[in-house]
Design an enzyme around this catalytic site. Sequence first.
Site, short mmCIF file in Angstrom:
data_model
loop_
_atom_site.label_atom_id
_atom_site.label_comp_id
_atom_site.label_asym_id
_atom_site.label_seq_id
_atom_site.Cartn_x
_atom_site.Cartn_y
_atom_site.Cartn_z
N HIS A 24 0.84 -1.20 0.00
CA HIS A 24 0.00 0.00 0.00
C HIS A 24 0.88 1.24 0.00
O HIS A 24 1.82 1.34 0.78
CB HIS A 24 -0.88 0.01 1.25
N ASP A 42 -15.46 2.95 7.40
CA ASP A 42 -14.43 3.90 6.95
C ASP A 42 -15.01 4.82 5.87
O ASP A 42 -14.72 6.02 5.85
CB ASP A 42 -13.21 3.16 6.40
N ARG A 70 -14.88 13.07 7.85
CA ARG A 70 -13.58 13.69 8.16
C ARG A 70 -13.20 14.69 7.09
O ARG A 70 -12.63 15.75 7.37
CB ARG A 70 -12.50 12.60 8.26
N SER A 120 -7.97 4.00 9.37
CA SER A 120 -8.65 3.96 8.09
C SER A 120 -7.90 3.06 7.10
O SER A 120 -8.48 2.16 6.47
CB SER A 120 -8.75 5.40 7.55
N LYS A 125 -8.70 -1.39 6.15
CA LYS A 125 -8.91 -1.87 4.78
C LYS A 125 -7.85 -2.90 4.39
O LYS A 125 -8.14 -3.86 3.69
CB LYS A 125 -8.92 -0.69 3.82
N1 URA Z 1 -6.11 7.18 2.90
C1 URA Z 1 -7.04 6.46 3.55
O1 URA Z 1 -7.44 5.40 3.09
N2 URA Z 1 -7.53 6.94 4.70
C2 URA Z 1 -7.12 8.10 5.27
O2 URA Z 1 -7.59 8.45 6.32
C3 URA Z 1 -6.16 8.83 4.56
C4 URA Z 1 -5.66 8.35 3.38
#
Ligand code: URA
Length: 451
Positions: free
Chosen positions: A90, A169, A176, A191, A195
């Site tokens: 990631h 999320d 947010r 967050s 995932k």
């Molecule tokens: N990318 C994400 O998936 N979540 C965040 O909070 C910031 C960047």
Amino acid sequence: MMHRVHGIFNMYEIISKKRDGNELSTDEISYFINHYVTDDIPDYQAAALLMAIYIRGLSPRELNDFTEIMLQSGDTISLSSIQNKKIDKHSTGGVGDKISFIVSPIVAACGVNVPMLSGRSLGHTGGTLDKLESIPGFNVFLNPLQFESILSIIGMVIAGQTENIVPADRKLYALRDTTATVNSIPLISASIMSKKLAIDTDGIVLDVKTGSGAFMQKIEDSIALCETMVAIGEKAGRTTIGLITDMDEPLGRAVGNSLEMIESIEALHGKGPSDVMEVTYALGAAMLIAAGVETDYKKCMNRMQKAIKSGEPLRIFRRFISAQGGDERVCDDYTLFPWSQYRAHLLATHDGYISSINAFQIGMIAIDIGAGRKKKEDKIDHSAGFVFHKKVGDPVKKDEQLVTLFTNKEESIDNALIKLEEAVHISNEKPQSRPLIHYIIDKNGKRNSPF
Ligand code: URA
């Protein structure tokens, strides 16, 4: 399994507890997340709690609970039928970041499977799914069965996140985004990691960018974010390795969807720019180490370089394109990609050296010429973008071409060239070079790059 909440809770009390700097219990965090997802908590109370978390932070215990409960809010992807080790990579996002397309087939050629759920461009950063969709026919919408089957046959798969993966999320991120609570290390970590943990992998490699084009521009913040995410991954039983990599100038020479795909294919042909290959090999090595198939960074490097020479990563990439409905002939014939109608060049105003190329500004100009989006609903022009003929540290002569701009929006060209001139700086002295790989962070702590 969903965490069962014991007791009766009141959002007002939960908000005031966090506002006053106290630790929330697992039950309180669970109550908040689960009731927010079902619309039983209004946005104004959720926003107040997020702001309290933004200011007060979360303890490691609260953060693990927050992440775990977010993860349990939706489906997970099981890959249990696949025997090979599975490692996800990631990136926190940047400009010109096409590493996923190069590293995944290389690592797959070394016997490790790479499942990725990726995102789209938003703001100045590019999106993996948009880049893939510049390949005619390419499909990023896969159901879990297709995802698993492509991974087991090809060794890599890249798809979009479905609605059912971490729905908490999706809802919290949207809130947010409008309440100035995105840039919080615990909230970003929960967050991203919720995932990542939703896919059944053996390990996770995190590419945390730092510099002008990164989400976190200061290196101390990038380190803190990376350390926090590594701790969450390890606590969840996944080998997690994070690299802090540089995103002060765009990565490689191409920025823009189809242009970046072409650069990635060139890299798989063994002709990748040196900065792209350095980051690719560093991340690939971390993936092989996280999978337990190698223990030494230098040995990983040799193995990956041999793989590229053998042509196997390119063969895997062709099969991957085909398996996801795309036209694999793009690997031999770049005219099959969409091309822009207009081109323009930025020329050097005087002799000197390229001292900096502001990646954030480049990402913003990319939006103006059609390559990115300001709002989620905006349409992307896959052909728009830039090719940089000079990179930071290169000598330049007056009137030499520095950048070629590609667009279908003729009216955007003049302004884009003015802004490009502001983003690309020329100095009289050769600038000091920045390292590309700043640190490696794993369960044993932070150390300098072994490369
Ligand atoms: N990318 C994400 O998936 N979540 C965040 O909070 C910031 C960047």
